[in-house]
Design an enzyme around this catalytic site. Structure first.
Site, short mmCIF file in Angstrom:
data_model
loop_
_atom_site.label_atom_id
_atom_site.label_comp_id
_atom_site.label_asym_id
_atom_site.label_seq_id
_atom_site.Cartn_x
_atom_site.Cartn_y
_atom_site.Cartn_z
N HIS A 1 0.74 -1.23 0.09
CA HIS A 1 0.10 -0.24 0.02
C HIS A 1 0.94 1.13 0.09
O HIS A 1 1.14 1.77 1.07
CB HIS A 1 -0.78 -0.08 1.10
CG HIS A 1 -2.01 0.74 0.93
ND1 HIS A 1 -3.50 0.55 0.70
CD2 HIS A 1 -2.11 2.48 1.06
CE1 HIS A 1 -4.23 1.29 0.45
NE2 HIS A 1 -3.63 2.63 0.70
N HIS B 1 1.08 4.91 -2.36
CA HIS B 1 0.71 5.64 -3.49
C HIS B 1 1.77 6.37 -4.23
O HIS B 1 2.78 6.62 -3.82
CB HIS B 1 -0.25 6.71 -3.09
CG HIS B 1 -1.79 6.15 -2.70
ND1 HIS B 1 -2.66 5.78 -3.55
CD2 HIS B 1 -2.10 5.69 -1.27
CE1 HIS B 1 -3.65 5.19 -2.69
NE2 HIS B 1 -3.09 5.17 -1.63
N HIS C 1 -10.08 0.60 -1.87
CA HIS C 1 -9.86 1.06 -0.47
C HIS C 1 -11.22 1.11 0.18
O HIS C 1 -12.51 1.01 -0.41
CB HIS C 1 -9.56 2.89 -0.46
CG HIS C 1 -7.92 2.98 -0.61
ND1 HIS C 1 -7.40 2.79 -1.73
CD2 HIS C 1 -7.20 3.74 0.04
CE1 HIS C 1 -6.24 3.20 -1.60
NE2 HIS C 1 -6.21 3.77 -0.57
N GLU D 1 -11.63 3.04 5.97
CA GLU D 1 -10.81 3.88 6.47
C GLU D 1 -11.32 5.20 6.97
O GLU D 1 -11.61 5.38 8.09
CB GLU D 1 -9.76 4.55 5.24
CG GLU D 1 -8.93 5.35 5.84
CD GLU D 1 -7.97 6.08 4.61
OE1 GLU D 1 -8.57 6.20 3.66
OE2 GLU D 1 -6.91 7.00 4.87
N ASP E 1 1.32 4.21 2.87
CA ASP E 1 0.31 4.97 2.04
C ASP E 1 0.76 6.11 1.45
O ASP E 1 1.17 6.10 0.37
CB ASP E 1 -0.64 5.11 3.21
CG ASP E 1 -1.91 5.70 2.76
OD1 ASP E 1 -2.23 5.30 1.46
OD2 ASP E 1 -2.93 5.98 3.42
N ASP E 2 1.30 7.29 2.27
CA ASP E 2 1.87 8.59 1.49
C ASP E 2 2.89 8.86 2.37
O ASP E 2 2.69 9.88 3.11
CB ASP E 2 0.70 9.45 1.34
CG ASP E 2 -0.33 9.00 0.56
OD1 ASP E 2 -0.17 8.68 -0.62
OD2 ASP E 2 -1.67 8.91 0.90
ZN LIG Z 1 -4.28 4.51 0.23
#
Ligand SMILES: [Zn+2]
Length: 346
Positions: free
Chosen positions: A24, A26, A208, A211, A289-290
């Site tokens: 995961h 991005h 997704h 969340e 994630d980021d």
């Molecule tokens: Zn994500």
């Protein structure tokens, strides 16, 4: 389960040496903050202070305004990726960071639509990305693949177009199809045709869910999109029956603890229900994630499991195995990683 792992006395095992798969991450969100500054300078993009201060921005995505602010920052960062060289640099650095964190396999998630206007269209964009992935993988030794992700804020027909494109490149490095952006908007069901196209084309379904929205959004991913993995999925912890269902069907949640806290899904690291999911037998693959916006990368997520949730080394090895098993890494690489995990834990 054996838990008598020696830690007292000896130095703790280095989490960076634990082989793992990163499922995961991005595309723009993987960028190094220093690279963002350089690319912004190169292209004359004015960055807001939130992206230049050297600290992760203060975010809160639990309401739509907060989510919009997060997306705005993401969009500005994305606007700094304008040339094939920028794309190559981003992917190479993501692979280097993953290599340093012990990742043997990285599935990077991208919606090529957002880059297409500057790179000559959807097809050239995806080809540039796949070429970059191929080179970065060769140069760093990290196995890599791409998850093409549709944007749920856009029309479902756009998602179908992307799914067809993703399937066309299934033998050139695309392994999955995702769905990102605000779960509170629209219905997963609107994207069922796109996911059917992707699944029929042999791609893994990894939308997704769970969340920003609760357990119902995870159920929608399972029922309507036949998800084999769920991006985040942590809010499933609020529903014991759903946890059992995830565990029984072996659907992996791509859990991103630092992201959850940065976006206010949970107030504190200890509130992220890692233990609840783990004890319920739900497979997990920890992810960053980021990192650009949340300030931490892959190994840091395992450090949170160890330091905040008291995962023993045996349990951390178990998490790493779960990440490998949920990946689309080639069989030989999976076997190598699994034996590397055994060696780390023994
Ligand atoms: Zn994500």
């Amino acid at each position: 389960m054996a838990r008598e792992v020696p830690q007292a006395g000896g130095p703790a095992r280095d989490i960076r040496r634990l082989p793992k798969a990163h499922l995961h991450l991005h595309f723009t969100g993987s960028m190094r903050p220093s690279t963002l500054l350089e690319l912004a300078d190169k292209h004359g993009v004015h960055l807001p202070e939130a992206l230049t201060s050297g600290e992760p921005p203060q975010l809160r995505a639990t309401d739509e305004r907060g989510w919009f602010r997060f997306q705005r920052l993401y969009d500005i960062a994305r606007s700094c990726l304008r040339t094939p060289e920028d794309i190559q640099r981003l992917v190479r650095e993501a692979a280097e960071e993953d290599a340093a964190d012990g990742s043997g396999w990285l599935e990077i998630q991208v919606d090529p639509t957002s880059y297409a206007p500057r790179l000559g269209g959807l097809i050239p964009t995806l080809e540039i990305i796949l070429d970059a992935v191929h080179s970065a993988s060769r140069d760093t030794g990290v196995g890599m693949a791409v998850v093409v992700a549709a944007n749920r804020m856009k029309h479902p027909l756009d998602a179908r177009t992307l799914a067809r494109l993703a399937v066309r490149y299934a033998d050139r490095g695309v392994v999955g199809f995702g769905l990102s952006n605000d779960e509170r908007r629209g219905l997963a069901r609107d994207f069922d045709r796109a996911f059917a196209i992707a699944r029929e084309g042999g791609l893994l379904a990894a939308p997704h869910g769970g969340e920003l929205a609760g357990p119902a959004s995870v159920r929608d991913c399972l029922d309507d999109l036949h998800a084999e993995r769920v991006g985040h999925g942590v809010r499933a912890a609020e529903d014991p029956r759903l946890l059992r269902r995830l565990a029984d069907s072996g659907v992996t949640c791509e859990v991103c603890p630092a992201s959850n806290v940065a976006l206010g899904v949970y107030d504190k690291p200890e509130d992220v229900p890692l233990r609840t999911l783990y004890e319920a037998g739900v497979p997990m693959a920890l992810g960053a994630d980021d990192p650009l916006l949340f300030g931490s990368r892959l190994a840091a997520q395992y450090e949170i499991a160890r330091g905040v949730h008291a995962f023993t080394d045996v349990e951390l090895a178990d998490l790493a195995r779960q990440s490998v098993r949920a990946s689309r890494a080639p069989e030989e690489l999976r076997a190598n990683m699994l034996s590397g995990i055994d060696a780390w834990a023994s």
